[in-house]
Design a protein around this motif. Sequence first.
Motif, mmCIF file in Angstrom:
data_model
loop_
_atom_site.group_PDB
_atom_site.id
_atom_site.type_symbol
_atom_site.label_atom_id
_atom_site.label_comp_id
_atom_site.label_asym_id
_atom_site.label_seq_id
_atom_site.Cartn_x
_atom_site.Cartn_y
_atom_site.Cartn_z
ATOM 1 N N GLU A 15 30.596 39.450 25.337
ATOM 2 C CA GLU A 15 31.005 40.799 24.920
ATOM 3 C C GLU A 15 31.004 41.762 26.111
ATOM 4 O O GLU A 15 31.893 42.598 26.238
ATOM 5 C CB GLU A 15 30.092 41.322 23.798
ATOM 6 N N THR A 16 30.019 41.629 26.969
ATOM 7 C CA THR A 16 29.950 42.476 28.171
ATOM 8 C C THR A 16 31.136 42.192 29.077
ATOM 9 O O THR A 16 31.812 43.116 29.551
ATOM 10 C CB THR A 16 28.623 42.235 28.918
ATOM 11 N N ALA A 17 31.404 40.915 29.312
ATOM 12 C CA ALA A 17 32.526 40.540 30.180
ATOM 13 C C ALA A 17 33.847 41.014 29.583
ATOM 14 O O ALA A 17 34.702 41.563 30.292
ATOM 15 C CB ALA A 17 32.547 39.035 30.376
ATOM 16 N N SER A 23 38.263 47.308 29.492
ATOM 17 C CA SER A 23 38.119 48.732 29.806
ATOM 18 C C SER A 23 38.544 49.062 31.239
ATOM 19 O O SER A 23 38.868 50.207 31.537
ATOM 20 C CB SER A 23 36.665 49.171 29.609
ATOM 21 N N GLY A 24 38.493 48.052 32.107
ATOM 22 C CA GLY A 24 38.834 48.299 33.502
ATOM 23 C C GLY A 24 37.680 48.876 34.295
ATOM 24 O O GLY A 24 37.830 49.197 35.473
ATOM 25 N N LYS A 25 36.521 49.011 33.649
ATOM 26 C CA LYS A 25 35.342 49.493 34.369
ATOM 27 C C LYS A 25 34.861 48.409 35.320
ATOM 28 O O LYS A 25 35.099 47.229 35.108
ATOM 29 C CB LYS A 25 34.213 49.846 33.395
ATOM 30 N N SER A 26 34.125 48.822 36.332
ATOM 31 C CA SER A 26 33.608 47.839 37.281
ATOM 32 C C SER A 26 32.365 47.164 36.707
ATOM 33 O O SER A 26 31.595 47.773 35.963
ATOM 34 C CB SER A 26 33.274 48.498 38.618
ATOM 35 N N ALA A 27 32.197 45.909 37.060
ATOM 36 C CA ALA A 27 31.018 45.165 36.620
ATOM 37 C C ALA A 27 29.757 45.817 37.171
ATOM 38 O O ALA A 27 28.717 45.836 36.509
ATOM 39 C CB ALA A 27 31.126 43.716 37.073
ATOM 40 N N THR A 28 29.864 46.372 38.364
ATOM 41 C CA THR A 28 28.714 47.030 38.985
ATOM 42 C C THR A 28 28.256 48.224 38.158
ATOM 43 O O THR A 28 27.069 48.361 37.857
ATOM 44 C CB THR A 28 29.072 47.488 40.416
ATOM 45 N N SER A 29 29.193 49.082 37.757
ATOM 46 C CA SER A 29 28.808 50.276 36.998
ATOM 47 C C SER A 29 28.284 49.912 35.610
ATOM 48 O O SER A 29 27.309 50.500 35.132
ATOM 49 C CB SER A 29 29.983 51.252 36.882
ATOM 50 N N VAL A 30 28.904 48.919 34.970
ATOM 51 C CA VAL A 30 28.430 48.496 33.646
ATOM 52 C C VAL A 30 27.044 47.874 33.780
ATOM 53 O O VAL A 30 26.153 48.131 32.955
ATOM 54 C CB VAL A 30 29.425 47.509 32.991
ATOM 55 N N GLY A 31 26.842 47.070 34.818
ATOM 56 C CA GLY A 31 25.524 46.485 35.047
ATOM 57 C C GLY A 31 24.459 47.539 35.250
ATOM 58 O O GLY A 31 23.355 47.441 34.698
ATOM 59 N N GLU A 32 24.782 48.584 36.019
ATOM 60 C CA GLU A 32 23.831 49.672 36.245
ATOM 61 C C GLU A 32 23.510 50.393 34.943
ATOM 62 O O GLU A 32 22.357 50.713 34.666
ATOM 63 C CB GLU A 32 24.395 50.659 37.268
ATOM 64 N N GLU A 33 24.542 50.648 34.120
ATOM 65 C CA GLU A 33 24.331 51.320 32.832
ATOM 66 C C GLU A 33 23.436 50.501 31.914
ATOM 67 O O GLU A 33 22.623 51.055 31.172
ATOM 68 C CB GLU A 33 25.674 51.567 32.131
#
Length: 114
Positions: A15-17, A23-33
């Motif tokens: 689901e995260t992937a 969404s086009g968000k970066s994996a880095t920003s989602v990981g930080e969130e």
Amino acid sequence: MASNNSKYSQEVREETAKFIIESGKSATSVGEEMGIDKNTVCRWVRDYRRKYNLPSYAEEKGILEKKPRDASADAKKIKQLEKDLKKAEKQIKEEREKVEILKKCLQIFMQQNE
């Protein structure tokens, strides 16, 4: 692959992937969130793309062009390379024979000039 002692379920990973890709968000920003290491999230996205045969990030952004693997083309290339190798080996053998002949001729001429 998830191990039995994994912190996150396969469903959370997928689901995260999926969210990151859609969404086009970066994996880095989602990981930080989410408080998850960026490398872990990037691996989830990479695994998701492979599982569902999606283009890689680089292919998607046009950085890298996806090249389909063609086994028959590889086989043809191998056969051609083998053919070229045999031809080169034959040429080397012929050149060595010429060198041996020239050596013998040189010895004969050297003996005649003594």
